[in-house]
Design a protein around this motif. Structure first.
Motif, PDB file in Angstrom:
ATOM      1  N   THR A 288      36.707  37.392  38.040  1.00 16.56           N
ATOM      2  CA  THR A 288      37.838  37.794  38.880  1.00 16.56           C
ATOM      3  C   THR A 288      37.862  37.072  40.218  1.00 16.56           C
ATOM      4  OG1 THR A 288      36.625  39.602  39.952  1.00 16.56           O
ATOM      5  CG2 THR A 288      37.712  40.100  37.860  1.00 16.56           C
ATOM      6  N   GLY A 289      36.786  36.389  40.546  1.00 14.54           N
ATOM      7  CA  GLY A 289      36.690  35.740  41.843  1.00 14.54           C
ATOM      8  C   GLY A 289      35.862  36.526  42.830  1.00 14.54           C
ATOM      9  N   ASN A 290      35.320  37.677  42.428  1.00 15.56           N
ATOM     10  CA  ASN A 290      34.445  38.477  43.267  1.00 15.56           C
ATOM     11  C   ASN A 290      33.209  38.837  42.453  1.00 15.56           C
ATOM     12  OD1 ASN A 290      33.346  41.191  44.366  1.00 15.56           O
ATOM     13  ND2 ASN A 290      34.703  40.507  46.003  1.00 15.56           N
ATOM     14  N   GLU A 291      32.050  38.373  42.903  1.00 16.72           N
ATOM     15  CA  GLU A 291      30.829  38.532  42.121  1.00 16.72           C
ATOM     16  C   GLU A 291      30.487  39.990  41.879  1.00 16.72           C
ATOM     17  OE1 GLU A 291      26.048  37.451  42.428  1.00 16.72           O
ATOM     18  OE2 GLU A 291      27.437  36.841  44.009  1.00 16.72           O
ATOM     19  N   TYR A 292      30.605  40.798  42.921  1.00 20.37           N
ATOM     20  CA  TYR A 292      30.243  42.215  42.777  1.00 20.37           C
ATOM     21  C   TYR A 292      31.180  42.908  41.784  1.00 20.37           C
ATOM     22  CZ  TYR A 292      26.751  42.382  46.490  1.00 20.37           C
ATOM     23  OH  TYR A 292      25.607  42.213  47.239  1.00 20.37           O
ATOM     24  N   LEU A 293      32.460  42.602  41.880  1.00 17.77           N
ATOM     25  CA  LEU A 293      33.409  43.197  40.945  1.00 17.77           C
ATOM     26  C   LEU A 293      33.164  42.695  39.522  1.00 17.77           C
ATOM     27  CD1 LEU A 293      35.868  45.017  40.559  1.00 17.77           C
ATOM     28  CD2 LEU A 293      37.324  43.040  41.051  1.00 17.77           C
ATOM     29  N   ASP A 294      32.803  41.411  39.367  1.00 13.35           N
ATOM     30  CA  ASP A 294      32.526  40.862  38.047  1.00 13.35           C
ATOM     31  C   ASP A 294      31.361  41.591  37.378  1.00 13.35           C
ATOM     32  OD1 ASP A 294      34.524  39.069  38.478  1.00 13.35           O
ATOM     33  OD2 ASP A 294      33.213  37.396  39.028  1.00 13.35           O
ATOM     34  N   VAL A 295      30.306  41.805  38.131  1.00 14.08           N
ATOM     35  CA  VAL A 295      29.130  42.489  37.577  1.00 14.08           C
ATOM     36  C   VAL A 295      29.497  43.900  37.115  1.00 14.08           C
ATOM     37  CG1 VAL A 295      26.871  43.474  38.154  1.00 14.08           C
ATOM     38  CG2 VAL A 295      27.441  41.144  38.853  1.00 14.08           C
ATOM     39  N   LEU A 296      30.238  44.620  37.968  1.00 13.36           N
ATOM     40  CA  LEU A 296      30.601  45.996  37.619  1.00 13.36           C
ATOM     41  C   LEU A 296      31.532  46.040  36.411  1.00 13.36           C
ATOM     42  CD1 LEU A 296      30.517  49.012  38.355  1.00 13.36           C
ATOM     43  CD2 LEU A 296      32.544  48.618  39.752  1.00 13.36           C
ATOM     44  N   LEU A 297      32.557  45.198  36.390  1.00 15.22           N
ATOM     45  CA  LEU A 297      33.503  45.206  35.273  1.00 15.22           C
ATOM     46  C   LEU A 297      32.825  44.824  33.972  1.00 15.22           C
ATOM     47  CD1 LEU A 297      36.662  43.558  36.905  1.00 15.22           C
ATOM     48  CD2 LEU A 297      36.213  45.980  36.521  1.00 15.22           C
ATOM     49  N   THR A 298      31.899  43.867  34.030  1.00 14.38           N
ATOM     50  CA  THR A 298      31.175  43.479  32.811  1.00 14.38           C
ATOM     51  C   THR A 298      30.323  44.629  32.292  1.00 14.38           C
ATOM     52  OG1 THR A 298      31.096  41.185  33.552  1.00 14.38           O
ATOM     53  CG2 THR A 298      29.543  41.834  31.848  1.00 14.38           C
TER      54      THR A 298
END
Length: 432
Positions: A288-298
């Motif tokens: 998504t372009g945000n590492e923290y959000l990517d980790v959570l969504l995954t």
């Protein structure tokens, strides 16, 4: 109504003004309240007659002891009849006694000034000359201003000893001030005394409520800070786990690919490629372009895949750059945890769905989450905030409060809505 019953009855009613949020025990023990009113009423007249026959100091001590004993007794009764703790019962009874005393001061002022007698035929004046009429007005105003809120939450009290001392001080002031300063004085002295007494009691009630609110806010803030710390730890663990899964699955997929290319058996090769395709699920991380959000969504996406929940997300994580990384992780974690928990309770496969969207619209960051909820578990709201469905309200419900708190932290607003079987969380934050 017999005069001897007035004090215990008005005392009980004053305490009940603060019992809106109290959970009562459904048993015979609730009969202790009318029994308390009757017993205290029967004792009042003989005790007053005897106290008037002795010295002034002894009379004051006897009457003060009577009021103190009534208060202590009612604290025990309230503790027995409700789910309140001892300290919560004490604070509630002291607040009720203070309101009752405030109503007495108001009635005394009306009676001493003769205001109601100036126009005895007026409906308001006729009502105000009645003892209970004044109490109804004072109790109604108290309920409208402060009685609707919880007096004190035992689980969020910082110093119990201070609360006990404050309650004891308020009770002693309310009981002794009128007897020492106001009674048996001239009219002018009584008027000034009742006014001063009423102001002091009102201020004491206000301070009591403000201190209680401060303790609740302090407790909520401590819980939110703990949640933030756990979110930070959660992110580190989730990132390590997802990186490890992707490394292992990438190696396995490459090994299977080489095996399939080297096998002459078409059936075996097709089977290996099918296994390879299944493993690709774990390699489909969010970008998504945000590492923290990517980790959570995954992480949430993997959980949903394993629990037959359809998770769809359209998010532009680059728009979250103005937010602290930990806030991003905690905000979306709370939103998705509640949504996934609700979707998991759905029996119909087509309604086990969670939709999440993050977009910029006219200088505003709009975060929107939607999920179905069971018909048997319709969300309830209080002051625009959903009420937790957990039985222990003190230890739960911080997720939604954390969402609202973080939205306000960035000068935004969070709204919660339940309509037509769909629960929606919307967070709108201005983009700097």
């Amino acid at each position: 109504m017999p005069s001897f019953i007035l004090f215990p009855l008005t005392f009980v009613c004053g305490t009940l003004v603060f019992c809106l949020h109290v959970e009562w025990r459904r048993s015979w023990r609730i009969l202790a309240i009318p029994a308390f009113v009757i017993v205290c009423g029967l004792i009042y007249d003989p005790l007053t007659i005897w106290a008037d026959s002795v010295e002034n100091v002894s009379s004051l001590l006897v009457r003060a002891l009577y009021y103190i004993c009534c208060s202590v007794m009612f604290v025990a009764i309230l503790r027995c009849c409700t789910r309140l703790t001892w300290l919560e019962s004490l604070v509630t009874v002291v607040a009720g006694y203070a309101v009752q005393h405030l109503a007495v001061d108001v009635y005394a002022l009306i009676d001493d000034t003769g205001w109601a007698q100036r126009n005895p035929d007026g409906p308001l004046e006729r009502f105000m000359t009645k003892f209970l009429g004044v109490f109804i007005i004072v109790y109604a105003l108290t309920y409208a201003c402060i009685g609707r809120r919880r007096v004190v939450d035992d689980g969020k009290i910082r110093n119990r000893l201070v609360w006990v001392l404050v309650c004891a001080g308020i009770l002693l002031f309310v009981i002794t001030f009128s007897m020492l300063v106001v009674e048996d004085r001239s009219l002018e002295t009584r008027l000034v005394g009742h006014i001063y007494d009423a102001i002091c009691v009102a201020l004491m009630l206000a301070v009591l409520m403000l201190v209680a609110a401060n303790d609740r806010l302090y407790g909520d803030l401590a819980a939110l800070r703990q949640t933030e710390q756990l979110a930070r730890q959660h992110y580190e663990i989730a990132r390590e786990n997802i990186d490890l899964i992707n490394i292992r699955c990438h190696d396995i997929r490459k090994s299977i690919s080489r095996m399939a290319d080297n096998r002459a058996d078409t059936t075996t090769g097709d089977l290996l490629r099918q296994v390879e395709g299944n493993i690709r699920i774990y390699d489909s991380i969010f970008h998504t372009g945000n590492e923290y959000l990517d980790v959570l969504l995954t992480e949430k996406g993997l959980y949903c895949s394993g629990n037959a929940i359809t998770f769809t997300c359209v998010a532009d994580g680059r728009r979250l750059g103005f937010m602290d990384d930990t806030d991003v992780f905690e905000l979306f974690s709370n939103i998705l945890d509640n949504a996934i928990e609700s979707a998991a309770r759905m029996q119909e496969p087509g309604k086990r769905v969670v939709n999440l969207g993050v977009e910029a619209n006219g200088g505003l960051l709009v975060i929107r989450s939607e999920n179905y909820y069971p018909d048997t578990d319709v969300p309830k709201f209080s002051d625009g905030m959903p009420v937790t469905t957990k039985t222990d309200h003190r230890q739960h419900g911080f997720g939604t409060r954390s969402i609202a708190w973080q939205a306000r932290k960035y000068n935004g607003e969070a709204s919660f809505q339940a309509s037509d079987g769909v629960y929606t969380v919307t967070v709108v934050v201005p983009i700097p």
